[in-house]
Scaffold this motif. Structure first.
Motif: not given
Length: 155
Positions: A3-5, A113, A94-96, A85, A115-117, A7
């Protein structure tokens, strides 16, 4: 799954209400997206943002290859935050999150913020290091500069 982030924060010379009006409208996504990505909204119900709203679009993020992307607004609290999402698209996740808070002098602090994979395990991690991470940095840098131009260059 790795998982990447990402911000980002930006102070905007506008009220929270004005920021909300702009950023909560899917119509304005194209304005803050790189022209060379050929971003086009395919479908949304043309209503103010709400939980459950689905937005479909196409874009060409890499090598001119057209992809379809479907996002859903999962959470929305007017003038405060919303979350989109990916339901279908290039990412495994993908969660923004988009936050809007009052700042000094009537300005608004906007925080994004993500989070993505990526799919494909080790290959996806390599692609992130070689391509995706830099592409996302370019996209968010462009957004930052475009927002500066739209909101913060006014005297």
């Amino acid at each position: 799954m790795k998982l990447y982030k990402i911000e980002t924060e930006q102070l905007i010379n506008a009220s929270i209400e004005d920021c909300w009006d702009f950023f909560s409208s899917p119509k304005n996504l194209q304005t803050i997206t790189l022209d060379n990505m050929s971003f086009e909204i395919q479908d949304f119900d043309d209503k103010r943002m709400y939980p459950g709203q689905i937005i479909t679009y196409t874009l060409k993020p890499l090598l001119g290859i057209k992809i379809n992307w479907v996002t859903i607004i999962t959470v929305c609290k007017e003038n405060q935050y919303f979350i989109d999402e990916q339901r279908f698209g290039p990412y495994k996740l993908w969660h923004h999150k988009h936050f809007f808070e009052p700042a000094e002098d009537g300005r608004t602090k906007m925080t994004d913020i993500v989070h993505y994979a990526l799919p494909f395990g080790y290959l996806g991690r390599m692609m992130n290091s070689l391509v995706v991470e830099n592409k996302l940095k370019t996209i968010f840098d462009y957004r930052y500069n475009k927002i500066e131009e739209l909101f913060n260059s006014k005297l």
